[in-house]
Structures are given as C-alpha cells and as structure tokens.
Design a protein around this motif. Structure first.
Motif, PDB file in Angstrom:
ATOM      1  N   VAL A 120       7.563  -7.465   6.887  1.00 32.86           N
ATOM      2  CA  VAL A 120       7.884  -8.312   6.011  1.00 32.86           C
ATOM      3  C   VAL A 120       7.367  -7.778   5.005  1.00 32.86           C
ATOM      4  N   GLU A 121       6.682  -6.938   4.533  1.00 35.84           N
ATOM      5  CA  GLU A 121       5.642  -6.046   3.285  1.00 35.84           C
ATOM      6  C   GLU A 121       4.745  -5.400   3.883  1.00 35.84           C
ATOM      7  N   ILE A 122       4.753  -3.458   2.896  1.00 42.85           N
ATOM      8  CA  ILE A 122       3.354  -2.955   3.258  1.00 42.85           C
ATOM      9  C   ILE A 122       3.010  -2.755   1.813  1.00 42.85           C
ATOM     10  N   GLY A 123       2.177  -2.665   1.668  1.00 39.86           N
ATOM     11  CA  GLY A 123       1.987  -2.034   0.026  1.00 39.86           C
ATOM     12  C   GLY A 123       0.361  -1.646  -0.106  1.00 39.86           C
ATOM     13  N   ASN A 124      -0.238  -1.378  -0.510  1.00 38.56           N
ATOM     14  CA  ASN A 124      -2.063  -0.815  -1.321  1.00 38.56           C
ATOM     15  C   ASN A 124      -2.287  -2.047  -1.353  1.00 38.56           C
ATOM     16  N   THR A 125      -4.197  -2.587  -0.899  1.00 41.56           N
ATOM     17  CA  THR A 125      -4.523  -4.006  -0.279  1.00 41.56           C
ATOM     18  C   THR A 125      -4.127  -4.756  -1.432  1.00 41.56           C
ATOM     19  N   GLU A 126      -4.498  -4.006  -2.831  1.00 41.91           N
ATOM     20  CA  GLU A 126      -4.907  -4.656  -3.732  1.00 41.91           C
ATOM     21  C   GLU A 126      -3.601  -4.851  -4.397  1.00 41.91           C
ATOM     22  N   ASP A 127      -2.209  -4.257  -4.079  1.00 46.60           N
ATOM     23  CA  ASP A 127      -1.076  -4.827  -4.839  1.00 46.60           C
ATOM     24  C   ASP A 127      -0.406  -6.408  -3.624  1.00 46.60           C
ATOM     25  N   ILE A 128      -1.062  -5.420  -2.718  1.00 46.74           N
ATOM     26  CA  ILE A 128      -0.541  -6.768  -1.451  1.00 46.74           C
ATOM     27  C   ILE A 128      -1.016  -8.176  -1.758  1.00 46.74           C
ATOM     28  N   VAL A 129      -2.682  -7.851  -2.032  1.00 47.25           N
ATOM     29  CA  VAL A 129      -3.748  -9.589  -2.519  1.00 47.25           C
ATOM     30  C   VAL A 129      -3.379 -10.100  -3.866  1.00 47.25           C
ATOM     31  N   SER A 130      -3.387  -8.938  -5.006  1.00 46.99           N
ATOM     32  CA  SER A 130      -3.170  -9.508  -6.335  1.00 46.99           C
ATOM     33  C   SER A 130      -1.415  -9.953  -6.569  1.00 46.99           C
ATOM     34  N   LYS A 131      -0.694  -8.829  -6.654  1.00 44.98           N
ATOM     35  CA  LYS A 131       0.769  -9.313  -6.752  1.00 44.98           C
ATOM     36  C   LYS A 131       1.868  -9.655  -5.320  1.00 44.98           C
ATOM     37  N   PRO A 132       1.751 -10.694  -4.560  1.00 46.48           N
ATOM     38  CA  PRO A 132       2.149 -10.177  -3.576  1.00 46.48           C
ATOM     39  C   PRO A 132       3.969 -10.630  -3.707  1.00 46.48           C
ATOM     40  N   LEU A 133       4.753  -9.917  -3.082  1.00 49.21           N
ATOM     41  CA  LEU A 133       5.689 -10.372  -3.982  1.00 49.21           C
ATOM     42  C   LEU A 133       6.890 -11.087  -2.641  1.00 49.21           C
ATOM     43  N   HIS A 134       6.587 -10.108  -1.322  1.00 53.65           N
ATOM     44  CA  HIS A 134       7.262 -11.617  -0.164  1.00 53.65           C
ATOM     45  C   HIS A 134       6.927 -12.926  -0.244  1.00 53.65           C
ATOM     46  N   PRO A 135       8.286 -13.559  -0.541  1.00 56.08           N
ATOM     47  CA  PRO A 135       7.511 -15.364  -0.234  1.00 56.08           C
ATOM     48  C   PRO A 135       6.950 -15.481   1.244  1.00 56.08           C
ATOM     49  N   TYR A 136       7.264 -15.072   1.806  1.00 52.91           N
ATOM     50  CA  TYR A 136       5.980 -15.167   3.219  1.00 52.91           C
ATOM     51  C   TYR A 136       4.472 -14.572   3.078  1.00 52.91           C
ATOM     52  N   THR A 137       4.596 -13.579   2.323  1.00 60.52           N
ATOM     53  CA  THR A 137       3.108 -13.098   1.979  1.00 60.52           C
ATOM     54  C   THR A 137       3.044 -13.620   0.980  1.00 60.52           C
ATOM     55  N   LYS A 138       3.342 -13.790  -0.027  1.00 65.32           N
ATOM     56  CA  LYS A 138       2.579 -15.426  -1.490  1.00 65.32           C
ATOM     57  C   LYS A 138       2.209 -16.747  -0.135  1.00 65.32           C
ATOM     58  N   LEU A 139       2.877 -17.241   0.108  1.00 64.16           N
ATOM     59  CA  LEU A 139       2.688 -18.297   0.810  1.00 64.16           C
ATOM     60  C   LEU A 139       1.258 -17.542   1.942  1.00 64.16           C
ATOM     61  N   LEU A 140       0.774 -16.501   2.532  1.00 62.74           N
ATOM     62  CA  LEU A 140      -0.199 -16.656   3.147  1.00 62.74           C
ATOM     63  C   LEU A 140      -1.010 -16.257   2.216  1.00 62.74           C
ATOM     64  N   ILE A 141      -0.683 -15.424   1.787  1.00 61.69           N
ATOM     65  CA  ILE A 141      -2.055 -15.179   0.032  1.00 61.69           C
ATOM     66  C   ILE A 141      -2.460 -16.695  -0.487  1.00 61.69           C
TER      67      ILE A 141
END
Lengths: 330, 336
Positions: A233-254
């Motif tokens: 669903v999403e790939i990115g730098n660790t910092e970006d994924i954790v602080s600025k998640p974009l995909h709705p699933y990643t957002k909910l997961l974080i």
C-alpha cells in the motif's frame, strides 16, 4: 544508490483444496544496497510469505508470477540446485521460528559445521568452529554454546545463535522475519543492536526486516513498506511514513499505536474496525475498500485495483486518492 | 545419571513384583486341578479292579498334591513361590515329571535367542530403512505403503502356515517343523548347522516379514513429520541438501521407534508362541503352550518368569540406550 534486490509484480499463492490463497499478489519494491528495509502489516498480510518465498519457495507455496532480481540475477525460478548455492551465501534468513530452528538432538557445533560444509567443502572443521565462536562472542555467547544442544539454551540465546548461523557466510541480503516478536523488550533491543552491528561490520549488506511492530522499525529501518492483504500500500522513508502517513490504511495503522505520555484513561487505544478480506476470493478493487474511511471514488475503489505509483520522489502509494493528476501512472 | 538409574530400577522392581505375583496367580485361576490330570492318565494306563484302582488313585492324588505342595494354604504357596525365586529353584515339571523346570527352559533358550533376536533386530533395521526410503519417494510410497499395511495386519501364524505350505508342501525344499532333523544330534558340525539353518529360515521369515511392515509404517510417518518440521525448513532455507536434511530427520525419527522396539519386545515374545506352535519349534513359546495344555503350574510359572525377566531386561537396556541417543533425556536427568 545501487539496488540489491528488485521485486516486480511478484506473486506467491498457497495451493489448498479450496483453491488458491493469494497471499502475495503482485508486489513491487526494491531494496538498496546497505539499507534496512522494513516490511510491516497486520497478521496475514503476506509479509512472512513474501520473506520466506524469496529464499525458499516450498510447497504449499507456489510461484504465480513476477520477477525477483538479486544483484542483477533473476532468482525467482532458478532450478533448486543453483538456488541452493545462493541461499546462505547470497541471501539468508532468520526465520520466525528461531525457537525451534535447530534439531534438538544435534550439538550446535555439528549443526554449524554441517551447514557450512554444504557450501564450502574446503573449509576445515576447525576454521568453521573458530569463525562461529568469534561471532558467538560478538553477541555475548560463550564458546561453550558450541558443545550444547539447542534445548539447553534460553529463548534469547537461541535467537542469537540462529542470528549468528544465518549470517556466518556473510550473505548480501538478510531476511529477518519477526525476530523481535517472541522476545522480551530488553532482548528485542539487543537483537536490533546486534543486527546493526552485523551490518556495520559488513557481515550483511542489506536487511529486510519483517515485523508487525512499527515502533521497532522506527528504530532500525531506513525505509518502510506497508503491506495489506497481499498488496503493497505504501513505501517511503521511515520518518515520512511514521510522521506523515498518506495511505488511509497507513494512517489508521500509525494512529492506532500508543503515544508517549498519553494515558490510557485519557485516550483509549483504537484499532481499525472490520477485518481484512479473504484472500481465497479477494475483492476485485482495492483490498482495503471495506474498511476504508476515505473511498475517494467509491465506484473506482470498489472495482479497480489502485496501482503503486511514485507520488513524490521515493514515496510510493497504491491508492486512487493519490493518482489523480498523475495520468501517466493512473 | 544416578538419579535416572535409581528411578528406573525402582520402577522395574515394582513391575517385577506385580508381574511375578500375577504369574503365580494366573495358573491357579485356571479351572481344573493339574494333579487330577496326571492321576487320570495313570488310571487309564493301569488295569485292575475298580475298588483297587480308586484306592491307588486316591493315594497317588495325595502323593502328588504333597510333592507339588498344592495341599498347603494359598498364602504359604505364595510365600514359597517367592522363596524359590530367590533360591533359583523353579520346581519340577508335572508334565515332564521328574525333569526340573529350569533344565527344560535352559534347553529351549538357545533356540529362542538364535531365532528371535535376529528376526526382531533385522526387521527393525530393515523396516526403518525401507520406511525412510518410502517417505522420500512418492512413487515408492504408493506401492510400499499398502504393502506395509498388508504385512502388518497379517497374523504371524497365518503367514507361518502359508510359508510351510509353499516351501514345505508345494516346493518341498524346506522342512516343515522342528529345529533340526530327528536323525541329527546337536553338535558343531557343518552338517548339523546346515540342517539347523534349513529349519530356522521359515520361522525366522514369518516373524521378520510381519514385524517389518509395522516398523516401516512408523518410520515413514515419522520422517514425513520431521521433514515438515521447522528445523528441516531452516536447513533448507540455508541451502542444505536433501541428503543432509534427511540425515537429521532420520536421527530424530528413530527415537520413537526405539521406544516402540522396547514395547514390541514384549508382544514379540507372545507372537513367537504362535509361530513356534506352527513350526513345532522347541522354544519357550512352544514349551509354554505345552505347559498350559497340561496345566503344568511350575512349567507355566517358570516360562512366564523367564519372559518377564527377558522383557524387563530388554526394556532396561533400551532405557540406558536412550540416555545415549536422546540428549533431552540425558540433560533432564543429569542436571538438577
């Protein structure tokens, strides 16, 4: 940056009596040389299947399509005789089941010697043992471990022994599958630090770190890939994924992770409502559709699988909400 | 090590006590009186007037009751039984009177050892090998597994009769009964040994073939289980050859088989009884059968005592063996 591993449209299905379970269904990603690539997702999302299939595709797992290129070489459909040489020397794994990864009736010494001898017949028994003892000392194990049986070791010790064995031949790529899951927090920290040290000492070049625990990835991973129901669903730098998640699933997961300093009474931990789809007969569109709070274009979301597109440099997302205005990918 | 042995020895002593007590009780629970049987045999043989005969019969009955110490209360008989065990006196046979039971058994034991030990151990070894082979070859497995199931369900005596019929009656190449020809006397000559082997091969084969199936099935299933285990998968992930993985799984799969061997030794002795009867082979099983038919208390007790001691000793040896082949057992008892 040089790519060590390149995976394209890779599919691995499980053959069952009821039909095919599409555990890994067309994933695309790459791993750079000298990086820790985190793979996260909830249980059953296909992350362990992906890790295991890369190194040892064993029934009931079945190759169903795509390419896996390791160091410029296509390895997904190699004959077993050639793949056997690649394993342990080029690509290695610390399995999820490290607790019973060693035969209970053989001494650690014999297991190590037998395994290395399968790859290097010229190496003397003494050299193999000396090398292993050197590595054991690095992870805080005494050389007595060599003369013990796996049943005499504690869980944390077994984990460390397996870690040393798996990296003994200095593989280029190491797949670390849930290596922190069965351990207490202090052993978790130790394992992660050891992995870092092994990487620094060039015992391994890159690591695919598979876990369901994003907080562990935050400490160790350079980049993170989030999987859901067999899809990326999403790939990115660790910092970006954790602080600025974009995909709705990643957002909910974080957002479902506990936050520092917030009391349980003030802010109840929430999960993601609903369940992942059945992979025996997956939905035709986005696999997160059923649980998705966004559904940007309900008709399209329901019926068409969103492709993984590079939304920003180094940031890949598979969601219809981020493909608009990006016509060449959408 | 000491803790393990002490524990095992205590268990074996208790087992021996219970088994030997049953051994004493069971012949006595059989209906009928053994002395009456002997006396009736004499009565049929002797001639004379009815009143005279009944007087003689009465005197003989009392004499034998006294001789075999059957006229004393049961608890005294029981105490005497234990005293005799410790003094090594197994009594006098009633049926082969006045032959001491110990002599009868000792003359049968060599035949048993030479016949049972090779068939048990060889079928164990060969069965495990074939089973391990079946586990790794799907094609071989499709033929071998049904064969094993047929073999293991075949009764010992039925296969014995079949072998006698084929080789003794149809082909007339092998003798049908006994341990050696009647014209021979046991000696270390080539002629006798050849004759002995000719008599030995059929009973040996009947036991060997039937036990083979069970071992092979057990081994096949264990190997398949071990090949699916996590350590096999880990070895495969690190590029180990199938040969090495199979070697490791055989090492682990053999352990329950050894336990099976210990248990099987007991039932094999019972199985040998039917085989020995079919072939009139003069081992313990055959003598025991004769003893039971004639209600020969001392002979039955003696044979059973021998079997009990044999089974317990075999189990004990395997318990010790386990210390060496399974590190889990060794570690559990050497630490703490």
């Amino acid at each position: 940056m040089a790519r060590l591993l390149d995976v394209k449209e890779y599919k691995v299905y499980y053959q069952t009596l009821k039909g095919q379970i599409r555990a890994v269904d067309g994933v695309n990603f790459f791993v750079n040389a000298d990086e820790v690539f985190g793979v996260a997702g909830e249980s059953g999302c296909g992350k362990s299947t992906l890790g295991n299939s890369l190194i040892y595709l064993k029934a009931p797992m079945r190759y169903a399509g795509g390419n896996v290129i390791l160091d410029g070489m296509e390895i997904s459909r190699l004959p077993d005789e050639i793949m056997k040489k690649m394993r342990f020397e080029k690509i290695s794994i610390i399995p999820q089941f490290a607790m019973d990864a060693m035969s209970p009736t053989k001494k650690i010494k014999n297991i190590v010697v037998d395994l290395v001898r399968e790859h290097d017949k010229k190496m003397s028994e003494k050299d193999i043992i000396d090398l292993a003892i050197k590595r054991f000392k690095m992870v805080g194990l005494s050389e007595n471990v060599m003369n013990m049986y796996s049943i005499e070791l504690s869980g944390g010790m077994k984990q460390r022994v397996v870690m040393v064995i798996s990296t003994l031949l200095n593989p280029r790529l190491l797949i670390a599958d849930e290596i922190t899951s069965a351990l207490d927090v202090s052993s978790q920290k130790f394992s992660v630090e050891m992995l870092d040290e092994f990487k620094e000492k060039k015992f391994v070049s890159s690591v695919i770190f598979i876990t369901h625990d994003i907080s562990v990835l935050y400490q160790i991973a350079d980049r993170i890939m989030i999987m859901y129901a067999g899809h990326v669903v999403e790939i990115g730098n660790t910092e970006d994924i954790v602080s600025k998640p974009l995909h709705p699933y990643t957002k909910l997961l974080i957002s479902s992770l506990p936050k520092m300093g917030v009391q349980f009474s003030q802010n109840r931990l929430t999960g993601i409502p609903g369940y992942p789809p059945n992979l025996l007969n997956p939905p035709t569109g986005c696999r997160f559709y059923d649980r998705c709070p966004l559904r940007i274009d309900p008709q399209k979301c329901k019926n068409e699988i969103p492709p993984l597109v590079e939304y920003m440099p180094g940031r890949y997302i598979a969601c219809w909400a981020y493909t608009k205005g990006n016509d060449k990918n959408g | 090590m000491k803790k393990y042995l002490t524990r095992k020895i205590i268990i074996y002593l208790i087992t021996f006590f219970i088994a030997a007590s049953l051994d004493w009780a069971i012949p006595r629970l059989m209906p009928g009186n053994p002395v009456s049987l002997i006396v009736s045999r004499f009565a049929q043989a002797s001639s004379g007037s009815a009143s005279q005969a009944s007087l003689v019969t009465k005197q003989m009955f009392d004499y034998f009751m006294q001789a075999f110490q059957l006229n004393i209360p049961w608890w005294e008989q029981y105490a005497l039984f234990w005293r005799n065990i410790f003094t090594g006196n197994l009594g006098i046979s009633m049926y082969l009177y006045p032959e001491p039971v110990i002599n009868i058994i000792l003359s049968a034991v060599p035949y048993d050892i030479l016949f049972l030990l090779p068939s048990i151990l060889l079928s164990f070894w060969v069965g495990n090998r074939i089973g391990a082979w079946a586990a790794r070859s799907k094609k071989a497995d499709n033929i071998l597994l049904p064969t094993f199931y047929i073999l293991t369900s075949v009764p010992y005596f039925w296969l014995g009769i079949l072998l006698v019929w084929i080789f003794g009656t149809l082909l007339r190449v092998l003798p049908m009964s006994g341990a050696f020809s009647y014209s021979m006397t046991p000696s270390f000559t080539f002629a006798f040994i050849f004759d002995y082997l000719k008599h030995w091969i059929l009973p040996f084969l009947s036991l060997f073939i039937v036990s083979l199936g069970g071992w092979a099935i057990g081994m096949r299933n264990m190997i398949i289980y071990e090949l699916e285990s996590n350590y096999s998968r880990y070895m495969g992930s690190l590029g180990a050859s199938q040969r090495l993985i199979r070697k490791y799984s055989y090492r682990n799969a053999i352990l329950p088989q050894v336990t099976g061997l210990a248990l099987q030794l007991g039932t094999i002795v019972a199985g040998a009884i039917t085989t020995e009867i079919v072939f009139s082979y003069p081992g313990i099983g055959y003598i025991l059968f004769e003893g039971i038919m004639n209600k020969d208390y001392p002979l039955i007790q003696g044979c059973f005592l021998f079997i009990i001691v044999g089974v317990l000793l075999a189990n004990f040896v395997i318990d010790i063996l386990y210390m060496f082949i399974d590190p889990r057992v060794r570690i559990a008892y050497t630490e703490g």
